[in-house]
Design an enzyme around this catalytic site. Structure first.
Site, mmCIF file in Angstrom:
data_model
loop_
_atom_site.group_PDB
_atom_site.id
_atom_site.type_symbol
_atom_site.label_atom_id
_atom_site.label_comp_id
_atom_site.label_asym_id
_atom_site.label_seq_id
_atom_site.Cartn_x
_atom_site.Cartn_y
_atom_site.Cartn_z
ATOM 1 N N ARG A 66 -8.881 -0.669 4.658
ATOM 2 C CA ARG A 66 -7.869 0.502 4.028
ATOM 3 C C ARG A 66 -6.580 -0.025 3.735
ATOM 4 O O ARG A 66 -5.997 0.416 2.827
ATOM 5 C CB ARG A 66 -7.786 1.515 4.812
ATOM 6 C CG ARG A 66 -8.783 2.545 5.162
ATOM 7 C CD ARG A 66 -8.571 3.716 6.260
ATOM 8 N NE ARG A 66 -7.378 4.361 5.700
ATOM 9 C CZ ARG A 66 -6.353 5.106 6.506
ATOM 10 N NH1 ARG A 66 -6.905 5.375 7.744
ATOM 11 N NH2 ARG A 66 -5.221 5.511 5.761
ATOM 12 N N CYS A 105 -5.413 13.623 13.290
ATOM 13 C CA CYS A 105 -5.287 12.263 12.965
ATOM 14 C C CYS A 105 -5.184 11.627 14.162
ATOM 15 O O CYS A 105 -4.790 11.941 15.114
ATOM 16 C CB CYS A 105 -4.153 12.103 11.664
ATOM 17 S SG CYS A 105 -3.612 10.316 11.881
ATOM 18 N N ASP A 114 4.596 0.777 11.942
ATOM 19 C CA ASP A 114 3.191 0.195 11.405
ATOM 20 C C ASP A 114 3.241 -1.427 11.902
ATOM 21 O O ASP A 114 2.236 -1.852 11.434
ATOM 22 C CB ASP A 114 3.368 0.080 9.983
ATOM 23 C CG ASP A 114 3.109 1.489 9.292
ATOM 24 O OD1 ASP A 114 2.723 2.443 10.232
ATOM 25 O OD2 ASP A 114 3.345 1.790 8.243
ATOM 26 N N LYS A 158 0.703 -1.266 0.054
ATOM 27 C CA LYS A 158 -0.010 -0.072 -0.035
ATOM 28 C C LYS A 158 0.901 1.117 0.163
ATOM 29 O O LYS A 158 0.579 2.239 -0.813
ATOM 30 C CB LYS A 158 -0.933 -0.046 1.283
ATOM 31 C CG LYS A 158 -1.773 1.386 1.339
ATOM 32 C CD LYS A 158 -2.527 1.424 2.596
ATOM 33 C CE LYS A 158 -1.896 1.632 3.731
ATOM 34 N NZ LYS A 158 -1.742 3.387 4.235
ATOM 35 N N ASN A 159 1.905 1.355 0.849
ATOM 36 C CA ASN A 159 2.689 2.556 0.947
ATOM 37 C C ASN A 159 3.683 2.929 -0.093
ATOM 38 O O ASN A 159 4.271 3.914 -0.462
ATOM 39 C CB ASN A 159 3.276 2.538 2.341
ATOM 40 C CG ASN A 159 2.812 2.775 3.487
ATOM 41 O OD1 ASN A 159 1.369 2.992 3.439
ATOM 42 N ND2 ASN A 159 3.434 2.764 4.464
ATOM 43 N N ARG A 173 0.943 14.820 13.310
ATOM 44 C CA ARG A 173 1.512 14.400 11.852
ATOM 45 C C ARG A 173 1.413 15.805 11.210
ATOM 46 O O ARG A 173 0.554 15.976 10.004
ATOM 47 C CB ARG A 173 0.350 13.227 11.453
ATOM 48 C CG ARG A 173 0.622 11.940 12.030
ATOM 49 C CD ARG A 173 -0.120 10.965 11.286
ATOM 50 N NE ARG A 173 0.631 10.305 10.471
ATOM 51 C CZ ARG A 173 0.448 9.284 9.804
ATOM 52 N NH1 ARG A 173 -0.729 8.661 9.990
ATOM 53 N NH2 ARG A 173 1.373 8.465 8.810
HETATM 54 C C1 UD1 Z 1 4.430 6.977 6.305
HETATM 55 C C2 UD1 Z 1 3.622 5.793 6.227
HETATM 56 C C3 UD1 Z 1 3.119 5.241 7.529
HETATM 57 C C4 UD1 Z 1 4.355 5.037 8.577
HETATM 58 C C5 UD1 Z 1 5.023 6.337 8.514
HETATM 59 C C6 UD1 Z 1 6.405 6.063 9.335
HETATM 60 C C7 UD1 Z 1 2.681 5.894 3.869
HETATM 61 C C8 UD1 Z 1 1.511 6.115 2.868
HETATM 62 N N1 UD1 Z 1 2.444 5.916 5.113
HETATM 63 O O1 UD1 Z 1 3.778 7.957 6.786
HETATM 64 O O2 UD1 Z 1 2.397 3.868 7.338
HETATM 65 O O3 UD1 Z 1 3.640 4.825 9.813
HETATM 66 O O4 UD1 Z 1 5.400 6.801 7.198
HETATM 67 O O5 UD1 Z 1 6.993 5.040 8.773
HETATM 68 O O6 UD1 Z 1 3.750 5.595 3.479
HETATM 69 N N2 UD1 Z 1 6.674 14.932 10.688
HETATM 70 C C9 UD1 Z 1 6.828 16.061 10.813
HETATM 71 N N3 UD1 Z 1 6.729 16.965 9.887
HETATM 72 C C10 UD1 Z 1 6.383 16.568 8.704
HETATM 73 C C11 UD1 Z 1 6.190 15.303 8.218
HETATM 74 C C12 UD1 Z 1 6.424 14.158 9.476
HETATM 75 O O7 UD1 Z 1 6.971 16.418 12.085
HETATM 76 O O8 UD1 Z 1 6.192 17.482 7.905
HETATM 77 C C13 UD1 Z 1 6.865 13.688 11.835
HETATM 78 C C14 UD1 Z 1 5.506 12.928 11.798
HETATM 79 O O9 UD1 Z 1 4.675 13.596 12.913
HETATM 80 C C15 UD1 Z 1 6.339 11.481 12.576
HETATM 81 C C16 UD1 Z 1 7.641 11.555 11.844
HETATM 82 O O10 UD1 Z 1 7.714 12.777 11.254
HETATM 83 O O11 UD1 Z 1 6.325 11.700 14.015
HETATM 84 C C17 UD1 Z 1 7.435 10.369 10.571
HETATM 85 O O12 UD1 Z 1 6.425 10.770 9.725
HETATM 86 P P1 UD1 Z 1 6.376 10.312 8.118
HETATM 87 O O13 UD1 Z 1 7.722 9.333 7.842
HETATM 88 O O14 UD1 Z 1 6.366 11.643 7.369
HETATM 89 O O15 UD1 Z 1 4.991 9.704 8.048
HETATM 90 P P2 UD1 Z 1 4.087 9.572 6.721
HETATM 91 O O16 UD1 Z 1 5.055 9.660 5.592
HETATM 92 O O17 UD1 Z 1 2.943 10.326 7.079
#
Ligand code: UD1
Length: 429
Positions: free
Chosen positions: A408, A126, A316, A22-23, A131
């Site tokens: 999902r 969320c 995850d 999915k990711n 996030r």
């Molecule tokens: C992706 C995955 C999700 C997984 C996560 C971490 C997909 C579709 N989803 O989510 O399943 O749990 O990686 O492996 O691939 N953060 C910030 N600012 C930002 C962006 C992120 O502070 O602008 C923080 C988040 O709050 C979190 C950390 O960075 O604490 C990691 O998040 P991130 O790796 O960005 O997760 P996603 O890409 O949303």
């Protein structure tokens, strides 16, 4: 709303085919916006999130054709999508759609890179923490996009196109890294991304973009270099297997006992999780067909684990591991370092008889002899599947409510498990 009824106590034996990730599928579909030619994606899982993203892309004017079934194809073979963003008619991604799936925010990168403008709703709160998207915005800004926040929307503009630059993430972010790579692919000049996420899905997307004519090197490491090109073309790409689905079924058989072949799974995509299972006393064997996971007779040893970005133990799989450790012979510790509030499964596991103490980002799990079935509520994708794992080993019946979370991210979960001996059924309505 559908529910799932599970009667615990059956061992799992047989073969489970692992679907496409999915990711990886979500960013790959989004990458189609970077070109006016057709992107063909194979091994796409049938998931609610994929359907929702189809709608979101459709709103931008993207045409998606799903290939018909081929002779001999089974229900588990992934679908093939032909995606064409020849005519992007709208560069706005509205709140009603983005708020339902966070990853859809990522459309901002290809839209601003190719069309010079994007207006995308902030994803909003969320269930698993705040996030934010500040680092995604930072990356676009580093490539010369002008950013404005207006009434809940992020507006990114680059009328004359993006320019290559240097992006250094203060924190590892998967979404930030996807965004940076997609945007940099069409920027003028070279971009260097430091402290990039190393998740296998990043490398898979970069691989596809390179087939489309991008010049990306280092994907899968912490330093990625992207040499921008003026345009990208169509390509054909097969989505890599889902490491989270693999790990989930591995934990399920570790919980119930039995012997499962996880077909098409690739061990190197989840080595940290497989190592933890080995420590717990589970047998893991890598074969040509996939990964075999078995537990026969022996009890489970407790473990100490902290989630971390790849190649660490994935957040995850945290909820699933916690479900497993509720029945270990001793006390386990699990630390969640990626997301705050990602412990919503704890209360529900406790309803099944688990003994878990929470202290900030740390959970202490004292193994019990046996869990007992009860009605439980699914709260998010990974939390809900942890309840399924617990229920498979619990005495008596468990009813998992609100299973749309499961749909999902898990393709035909109840079919895959019941084919291996689980007493699990979906109750519609
Ligand atoms: C992706 C995955 C999700 C997984 C996560 C971490 C997909 C579709 N989803 O989510 O399943 O749990 O990686 O492996 O691939 N953060 C910030 N600012 C930002 C962006 C992120 O502070 O602008 C923080 C988040 O709050 C979190 C950390 O960075 O604490 C990691 O998040 P991130 O790796 O960005 O997760 P996603 O890409 O949303």
């Amino acid at each position: 709303m559908d529910r799932i009824r599970i009667t615990g106590g059956q061992r799992l034996n047989g073969t489970i085919p692992i679907s496409g990730a999915k990711n990886a599928t979500l960013p790959l579909m989004i990458a189609s916006l970077l070109t006016d030619q057709t992107l063909i994606l194979e091994n796409v899982p049938r998931l609610a999130d994929v359907g929702l993203l189809q709608r979101i892309l459709g709103n931008h004017g993207v045409d998606i054709m799903v290939s018909g079934k081929r002779p001999g194809e089974t229900a588990y073979d992934g679908q093939t999508l032909h995606i064409s963003a020849a005519n992007v008619i709208d560069t706005t991604a509205p709140y009603e759609l983005v708020s339902r799936m966070r990853a859809s925010f990522w459309v901002i990168a290809p839209l601003v890179a190719r069309m010079g403008e994007a207006r995308v709703s902030m994803p909003g709160g969320c269930a698993i923490g705040t996030r934010p998207v500040d680092l995604l915005i930072m990356a676009l800004n580093d490539l010369g996009a002008e950013i404005e926040i207006d009434r809940g929307y992020v507006i990114a503009r680059a009328r004359k196109g993006l320019t290559g630059g240097s992006i250094s993430f203060p924190k590892v972010t998967v979404g930030g890294t996807h965004t940076a790579i997609m945007a940099a692919s069409l920027a003028r000049g070279t971009t260097v991304i430091e402290n990039a996420a190393r998740e296998p899905e990043i490398a898979d997307v970069a691989d596809c973009l390179n087939k489309m004519g991008a010049k990306i090197s280092g994907a899968g490491t912490a330093r990625i270099v992207v040499e921008g090109v003026p345009r990208l073309n169509g390509a054909r790409h097969r989505v890599l297997p889902d490491r989270i689905e693999t790990g989930t079924y591995a934990m399920a058989v570790a919980m119930t006992g039995g012997d499962l072949l996880l077909e098409n799974a690739r061990a190197e995509l989840l080595q940290a999780a497989l190592n933890v299972l080995c420590q717990a006393g589970v047998e893991v064997t890598v074969t040509n067909a996939g990964v075999r996971v078995a537990r026969n007779g022996a009890g489970l040893s407790p473990v100490e684990v902290a989630t971390a970005p790849f190649p660490g133990f994935p957040t995850d799989l945290q909820a699933q591991l916690m479900a497993l450790m509720t029945c270990a012979q001793g006390t386990s510790q699990i630390r969640e370092t990626i997301f705050e509030n990602r412990f919503m499964h704890v209360q529900e596991l406790v309803r099944l008889g688990a003994r878990i103490r929470l202290d900030g980002e740390r959970a202490t799990i004292e193994g019990v002899e046996r869990l007992k079935g009860a009605p439980v509520m699914a709260t998010d994708l990974r939390a809900s599947v942890s309840l399924v794992i617990a229920a498979l080993a619990a005495e008596g019946e468990t009813m998992v409510n609100r299973v749309y979370h499961l749909d999902r991210g898990f393709e035909r979960l109840e079919d895959k498990l019941s084919a291996c001996g689980a007493a699990i059924e979906r109750i519609s309505g």
